[in-house]
Design an enzyme around this catalytic site. Structure first.
Site, short mmCIF file in Angstrom:
data_model
loop_
_atom_site.label_atom_id
_atom_site.label_comp_id
_atom_site.label_asym_id
_atom_site.label_seq_id
_atom_site.Cartn_x
_atom_site.Cartn_y
_atom_site.Cartn_z
N TYR A 142 0.82 -1.21 0.00
CA TYR A 142 0.00 0.00 0.00
C TYR A 142 0.85 1.27 0.00
CZ TYR A 142 -4.02 -2.98 1.14
OH TYR A 142 -5.00 -3.95 1.12
N LYS A 192 3.66 -15.30 1.60
CA LYS A 192 3.67 -16.15 0.42
C LYS A 192 5.13 -16.35 0.01
CE LYS A 192 0.55 -16.84 -2.31
NZ LYS A 192 -0.11 -18.12 -2.68
N ASP A 248 -5.03 -7.14 5.82
CA ASP A 248 -6.27 -6.45 5.49
C ASP A 248 -7.36 -7.50 5.19
OD1 ASP A 248 -8.03 -4.47 4.84
OD2 ASP A 248 -6.97 -3.76 3.06
#
Ligand code: NAD
Length: 367
Positions: A142, A192, A248
């Site tokens: 972000y 990940k 989020d």
């Protein structure tokens, strides 16, 4: 020694309505438990825009940086939807988070027994659930550069960059380990690492930080599997730590395990101040709910539970936080319900202040 200080920013819509109930609870702890706070109140969001032409006055920002903890209601509303982006109510909240450098966002997912039927999952999957998601809040995709929409050949390309420094990962990992030490001593880190280099670094740094917390059982999970496990059997987790983007999504997913938006608190913590307390902002997850504002329908529990988090994480009053949570548990078990909690089995319908009063009564009974 002076009392701990608390800045209250009720904000817009139902914010002032739910915060009025928190004020009753704060007063109760002052009168009955000798836990007095120096409480001050100020404007944020649309209310601050109406008064000052901007969603957070510089003086309010300075006060937020000076107090021991900030408690915020909610910001926003249709009246402000067409304002310029730079003065929208949400900018006030974002400025607080940014200037206080609140990098660790704590979102508990706790299922109160009396509300287990509200979840979209089976009752036995969620009854008694008590997990905590720690989301990194100030970095990651972000915020990473480069970002933008660029021309490339004869088409446009949208770019965002996932970027984490070792120190950014280490500080949020440390806050998650500290939390795990106060809870069930189990931490699951999600990324990940199979497809992202930032995920590989995340895993390495979390593993390194773990050496300082030998009592905490650390596990790693790919975030996509984490999402599946959260809805399959959420009780396998205690504390989960993850980055901004995955956090989020995973925290919203976990929130829905418990049913109503009116029940969800949060805390955003930063670095320790000179007195050892972390910079801290506590707020309910819900927004200003313009559809029910001014109708005495809002459920104040999310905001009251946010104050319980302040008791626990800013003021080291875990026992008093547990007393408040038990009072809420009791009120719900007695069938006391604001409109959002009213299910087919019925219950005792109350207004916002009726719920606050019922919790005060249960607190009195706990003495
Ligand atoms: P919302 O959370 O305000 O409301 C969503 C739904 O949940 C509504 O039907 C509302 O009535 C209900 N609800 C929310 N809180 C409740 C409570 N305590 N008790 C009972 N019912 C409750 O989200 P929205 O409608 O998407 O947004 C409304 C405004 O709030 C917008 O301006 C948005 O930008 C703002 N917002 C602010 C925050 C914040 O301050 N942190 C968060 C989300 C949205």
């Amino acid at each position: 020694m002076s009392n701990p200080s608390l800045l209250i920013l009720p904000g817009d819509g139902i914010g002032p309505e739910v915060m009025a109930e928190v004020r009753k609870i704060i007063d109760w702890f002052g009168a009955k438990r000798g836990l007095a706070f120096d409480v001050s109140e100020d404007l944020v969001g649309g209310a601050a825009y109406d008064a000052h032409g901007k969603p957070l006055h510089d003086d309010t920002m300075a006060r937020a940086l000076a107090v021991d903890a900030v408690l915020l209601g909610a910001v926003g509303g249709p009246k402000y939807d067409n304002l310029d982006f730079s003065v929208k109510p949400e900018r006030g909240l974002l400025r607080l988070r940014k200037e206080m450098d609140l990098f660790s966002n704590l979102r508990p997912a706790q299922c109160f027994d009396a509300l287990a039927d509200f979840s979209s999952l089976k009752k036995d999957v969620v009854a008694g659930l008590d997990i905590m998601i720690v989301r990194e809040l100030t970095s990651g995709v972000y915020f990473g550069e480069p970002r933008g929409i660029f021309e490339e050949g004869n088409e446009r390309v949208g770019v965002n960059t996932q970027r984490y420094t070792e120190s950014e990962i280490a500080r949020v990992a440390k806050s998650a380990f500290e939390l795990a030490m106060r809870r069930g001593k189990k931490l699951c880190s999600m990324e990940k690492a199979n497809v992202m280099e930032s995920g590989i670094l995340w895993r390495e740094v979390v593993t390194e930080v773990a050496k300082d917390y030998p009592e905490v059982e650390l596990s790693h999970m790919y975030a996509d599997n984490g999402a599946m496990q959260l809805v399959r059997w959420p009780k396998q987790f205690d504390v989960i730590v993850t980055d901004n983007l995955f956090g989020d999504l995973l925290s919203d997913c976990a929130a829905m395990l418990t049913g109503s938006l009116g029940m969800l608190p949060s805390a955003s913590l930063g670095a320790p101040m000179a007195n050892g307390r972390p910079k801290a902002l506590y707020e309910p997850v819900h927004g200003s709910a313009p559809d029910i504002a001014g109708q005495a329908k809002a459920n104040p529990i999310a905001c009251i539970l946010s104050f319980a988090m302040a008791l626990r994480y800013s003021f080291d009053q875990g026992d008093e936080a547990a007393r408040l949570e038990a009072a809420i548990q009791q009120v719900l078990a007695d069938g006391v319900r604001t409109a959002d909690l009213m299910g087919p089995e019925g219950g005792v319908a109350v207004t916002t202040s009726g719920m606050g009063d019922a919790i005060i009564q249960a607190l009195d009974a706990s003495l």
